[in-house]
Design a protein around this motif. Structure first.
Motif, PDB file in Angstrom:
ATOM      1  N   GLN A 276      56.955  49.442  74.124  1.00  0.00           N
ATOM      2  CA  GLN A 276      55.649  49.651  73.521  1.00  0.00           C
ATOM      3  C   GLN A 276      55.160  48.381  72.826  1.00  0.00           C
ATOM      4  OE1 GLN A 276      53.987  52.635  73.951  1.00  0.00           O
ATOM      5  NE2 GLN A 276      52.255  51.440  73.199  1.00  0.00           N
ATOM      6  N   GLU A 277      56.055  47.712  72.110  1.00  0.00           N
ATOM      7  CA  GLU A 277      55.677  46.488  71.410  1.00  0.00           C
ATOM      8  C   GLU A 277      55.308  45.389  72.396  1.00  0.00           C
ATOM      9  OE1 GLU A 277      54.967  43.454  68.713  1.00  0.00           O
ATOM     10  OE2 GLU A 277      54.951  45.647  68.525  1.00  0.00           O
ATOM     11  N   TYR A 278      56.060  45.314  73.495  1.00  0.00           N
ATOM     12  CA  TYR A 278      55.770  44.299  74.506  1.00  0.00           C
ATOM     13  C   TYR A 278      54.406  44.533  75.138  1.00  0.00           C
ATOM     14  CZ  TYR A 278      56.390  41.261  78.553  1.00  0.00           C
ATOM     15  OH  TYR A 278      56.238  40.286  79.487  1.00  0.00           O
ATOM     16  N   ALA A 279      54.079  45.796  75.412  1.00  0.00           N
ATOM     17  CA  ALA A 279      52.777  46.132  75.982  1.00  0.00           C
ATOM     18  C   ALA A 279      51.659  45.723  75.030  1.00  0.00           C
ATOM     19  CB  ALA A 279      52.700  47.627  76.292  1.00  0.00           C
ATOM     20  N   GLU A 280      51.849  45.988  73.740  1.00  0.00           N
ATOM     21  CA  GLU A 280      50.828  45.613  72.756  1.00  0.00           C
ATOM     22  C   GLU A 280      50.704  44.094  72.649  1.00  0.00           C
ATOM     23  OE1 GLU A 280      51.984  47.552  69.194  1.00  0.00           O
ATOM     24  OE2 GLU A 280      51.536  49.591  69.928  1.00  0.00           O
ATOM     25  N   ALA A 281      51.834  43.381  72.722  1.00  0.00           N
ATOM     26  CA  ALA A 281      51.791  41.917  72.673  1.00  0.00           C
ATOM     27  C   ALA A 281      51.051  41.348  73.871  1.00  0.00           C
ATOM     28  CB  ALA A 281      53.215  41.358  72.608  1.00  0.00           C
ATOM     29  N   GLN A 282      51.260  41.978  75.022  1.00  0.00           N
ATOM     30  CA  GLN A 282      50.540  41.555  76.224  1.00  0.00           C
ATOM     31  C   GLN A 282      49.044  41.689  76.039  1.00  0.00           C
ATOM     32  OE1 GLN A 282      52.935  43.645  79.500  1.00  0.00           O
ATOM     33  NE2 GLN A 282      51.650  42.177  80.516  1.00  0.00           N
ATOM     34  N   LYS A 283      48.636  42.848  75.517  1.00  0.00           N
ATOM     35  CA  LYS A 283      47.206  43.088  75.328  1.00  0.00           C
ATOM     36  C   LYS A 283      46.603  42.080  74.367  1.00  0.00           C
ATOM     37  CE  LYS A 283      47.708  48.048  76.245  1.00  0.00           C
ATOM     38  NZ  LYS A 283      47.677  49.416  75.671  1.00  0.00           N
ATOM     39  N   ARG A 284      47.354  41.750  73.290  1.00  0.00           N
ATOM     40  CA  ARG A 284      46.851  40.755  72.351  1.00  0.00           C
ATOM     41  C   ARG A 284      46.730  39.380  73.020  1.00  0.00           C
ATOM     42  NH1 ARG A 284      50.577  43.387  68.848  1.00  0.00           N
ATOM     43  NH2 ARG A 284      52.069  41.654  69.131  1.00  0.00           N
ATOM     44  N   ALA A 285      47.718  39.037  73.831  1.00  0.00           N
ATOM     45  CA  ALA A 285      47.692  37.738  74.509  1.00  0.00           C
ATOM     46  C   ALA A 285      46.539  37.656  75.500  1.00  0.00           C
ATOM     47  CB  ALA A 285      49.025  37.490  75.221  1.00  0.00           C
ATOM     48  N   GLN A 286      46.325  38.754  76.238  1.00  0.00           N
ATOM     49  CA  GLN A 286      45.227  38.771  77.203  1.00  0.00           C
ATOM     50  C   GLN A 286      43.879  38.666  76.515  1.00  0.00           C
ATOM     51  OE1 GLN A 286      45.930  42.347  79.382  1.00  0.00           O
ATOM     52  NE2 GLN A 286      47.844  41.596  80.280  1.00  0.00           N
ATOM     53  N   GLU A 287      43.766  39.347  75.366  1.00  0.00           N
ATOM     54  CA  GLU A 287      42.525  39.269  74.609  1.00  0.00           C
ATOM     55  C   GLU A 287      42.292  37.852  74.101  1.00  0.00           C
ATOM     56  OE1 GLU A 287      38.974  40.359  73.147  1.00  0.00           O
ATOM     57  OE2 GLU A 287      40.312  41.572  74.393  1.00  0.00           O
ATOM     58  N   ALA A 288      43.366  37.195  73.673  1.00  0.00           N
ATOM     59  CA  ALA A 288      43.256  35.803  73.220  1.00  0.00           C
ATOM     60  C   ALA A 288      42.835  34.889  74.368  1.00  0.00           C
ATOM     61  CB  ALA A 288      44.586  35.336  72.627  1.00  0.00           C
ATOM     62  N   ASP A 289      43.391  35.150  75.563  1.00  0.00           N
ATOM     63  CA  ASP A 289      43.006  34.360  76.736  1.00  0.00           C
ATOM     64  C   ASP A 289      41.521  34.525  77.038  1.00  0.00           C
ATOM     65  OD1 ASP A 289      45.536  33.445  77.009  1.00  0.00           O
ATOM     66  OD2 ASP A 289      46.104  34.834  78.609  1.00  0.00           O
ATOM     67  N   ARG A 290      41.067  35.787  76.978  1.00  0.00           N
ATOM     68  CA  ARG A 290      39.642  36.028  77.269  1.00  0.00           C
ATOM     69  C   ARG A 290      38.746  35.330  76.253  1.00  0.00           C
ATOM     70  NH1 ARG A 290      41.530  41.211  78.865  1.00  0.00           N
ATOM     71  NH2 ARG A 290      41.264  42.031  76.761  1.00  0.00           N
ATOM     72  N   GLU A 291      39.139  35.392  74.987  1.00  0.00           N
ATOM     73  CA  GLU A 291      38.335  34.741  73.959  1.00  0.00           C
ATOM     74  C   GLU A 291      38.322  33.226  74.159  1.00  0.00           C
ATOM     75  OE1 GLU A 291      39.990  35.969  70.283  1.00  0.00           O
ATOM     76  OE2 GLU A 291      39.185  38.022  70.389  1.00  0.00           O
TER      77      GLU A 291
END
Length: 546
Positions: A276-291
């Motif tokens: 679960q934590e890894y999935a959330e970290a992925q989402k944060r990283a992807q959001e950072a990439d998009r920004e």
């Protein structure tokens, strides 16, 4: 049996093609020779047929993608052969087998020993090939991820979007220094411990972390660890409960990429919390990439005085348009061009065409001036063979051709094409007209084959169709010349009668522009060739002798 189908070589000199449209979808049943895709080469739009009867297994290329000849674009399950892709039940059984082996490693008896299978075996990729759909490959390229370093979690080792996301998330987290584990860090004032190490021998001192008896018997032991990089998480084998594997699948996570903080019997053990934590970290990283991407786009467009797209439009520089440009550059910078201009009185030709036009229509043929011009050009080529020659640069020879294939430059929606009427010297006026009309229509409909666009020895282009008079046409290299025909206009001309008296009369006048390769022909030869063409156009009855 799976049949992989490669983009075929659809014409001489064609090295790549753009897949314009898929005519089928995955799962569709097809029959042999059924068209499955439209591919635009640098010469034409062609339909690609299915090689077998069967079912579409996978489309390997997306619409709009340019691929080299020989690239696998589609695969089929042949009719009468079972599909080879594992079913969902088979994949579930494989996962269950992994869990069974994990249980056995912890000292418990497996419930179904016959199904024990390591995940490495289930996800291995044969012959070191990377299997990934086009969309996944594109995402990996955009994010700078090497697919060969990713273990695919899909059937047969296929790399999925989740695998790429996992790799990207791990790399982004490592670069940003973000921990990927939900294990709480040290509180303020505490010293953060480094990664623990295990040892079976003292080696002269206390081991950094010695396995406890509880660990040896299969109970879990928590440990601190630094945020791992993608290489740290790239494991060959991961122990996890069935519920944890299902959670990873639901989140689109490769369980082998999930950082682990526990071990069982010395092997990595992943918990639901870690997934679960890894999935959330992925989402944060992807959001950072998009920004970051959006921020970069804002910087790039900041200097514009108008909004993007408001006054500009961009299209891919590919296919026929790109090939035309390459051909023009090759011709212009290889063959030194010279253009000779002249005018010809075609009053008699206009009368002859008007008289024959009705008879041609009775036979269902639309008669234009082009077949007359083609006949005149062939007659002139026979008298001036240099204009029908070509330079063989490899062998340093001039090749004189005794066949006459006339290319007719045709404007289409995607650019200029040159359909070729072969053996024009052996065909009648109406035959030339009928064949030319058919080829021109096929070029404009994009149904012409590559074979009908090559092999010309001389080209004629009609600039008068849109109101032009003179031009400096670029040679259809490697031909020696090209003739541009201008618009027929009524102009005053001095006419001499049989008694020698002169008068000014309105006459039908056509302009001619001949470009030729000055390496092969001198100016005098070009002028004499043009004069011969003019002679036949001024006296169309001479064409009856051809």
């Amino acid at each position: 049996m799976v049949r992989e189908f490669e983009l075929p070589d659809v014409g001489e000199g064609v090295a790549e093609g753009e897949l314009v449209t898929w005519l089928v979808e995955e799962g569709d049943k097809v029959s042999e020779d059924q068209s499955v895709a439209e591919v635009e080469t640098d010469k034409a739009l062609v339909e690609v047929p299915a090689p077998v009867d069967g079912t579409v297994r996978e489309l390997h290329v997306e619409e709009g993608e340019v691929v080299p000849v020989g690239t696998v674009i589609i695969s089929f399950d042949e009719a009468g052969e079972p599909a080879t892709e594992p079913s969902a039940a088979t994949r579930e059984e494989s996962a269950a087998a992994d869990d069974t082996e994990s249980t056995a490693a912890a000292g418990e008896a497996p419930e179904r020993p016959s199904e024990v299978q390591t995940e490495t075996e289930a996800g291995s990729t044969p012959d070191d090939r990377v299997f990934a759909p086009p969309r996944v490959r594109r995402t990996a390229r955009e994010r700078g991820i090497d697919l060969s370093r990713i273990d695919g979690s899909g059937p047969g080792g296929r790399i999925t979007a989740a695998d790429v996301q996992a790799a990207n998330g791990a790399e982004s987290a490592a670069k940003q220094g973000q921990p990927q584990s939900q294990t709480p860090g040290p509180t303020a004032g505490e010293e953060e411990p480094g990664p623990s190490e295990s040892s079976e021998t003292g080696g002269g001192g206390e081991p950094a972390a010695e396995p406890s008896p509880e660990t040896a018997t299969g109970s879990s032991r928590s440990r601190w660890s630094e945020p791992p990089t993608q290489g740290d998480a790239d494991r060959d084998r991961t122990l996890a409960a069935p519920a944890t594997r299902r959670l990873a699948e639901e989140e689109g996570i490769d369980i082998d990429a999930v950082p682990a903080v526990e071990e069982r019997d010395g092997e990595t053990f992943v918990t639901p919390e870690a997934v679960q934590e890894y999935a959330e970290a992925q989402k944060r990283a992807q959001e950072a990439d998009r920004e970051a991407v959006e921020a970069g786009e804002r910087v790039e467009t900041a200097g514009q005085v108008f909004a993007e797209g408001e006054r500009e439009r961009r299209e891919p520089y590919t296919g026929v348009r790109k090939r035309i440009a390459e051909a023009m550059v090759e011709s212009k910078y290889t063959a030194p061009h010279v253009t000779h201009h002249d005018e010809v009185d075609v009053t008699a030709l206009v009368a002859a065409r008007d008289e024959l036009k009705r008879r041609a229509e009775d036979r269902g043929i639309r008669l234009t001036y082009m077949p007359f011009i083609m006949k005149a050009v062939v007659a002139a080529l026979k008298e001036h063979p240099e204009m029908n020659a070509v330079i063989d640069e490899a062998n340093e020879e001039i090749v004189y051709r005794d066949y006459y294939n006339i290319g007719v430059a045709t404007a289409t929606d995607v650019g200029l094409m040159v359909p070729v009427v072969e053996d024009a010297d052996r065909k009648s006026l109406l035959q030339l007209s009928s064949e030319m009309n058919e080829l021109v229509q096929k070029a404009r409909d994009r149904t012409i084959s590559p074979g009908e666009l090559r092999g010309s020895t001389f080209t004629v282009t009609n600039v008068g169709g849109i109101g032009g008079e003179y031009a400096t046409p670029i040679i259809n290299y490697p031909e020696a010349g090209i003739l541009a025909i201008g618009e027929i206009k009524r102009k005053p001309r001095v006419v001499t009668d049989d008694d020698g008296a002169e008068s000014i009369e309105p006459r039908s006048v056509m302009t001619l522009s001949l470009s030729f390769d000055h390496r092969l022909l001198d100016g005098a030869v070009g002028a004499r060739f043009t004069n011969t063409v003019m002679e036949y156009l001024e006296n169309p009855n001479l064409l009856l002798l051809e």
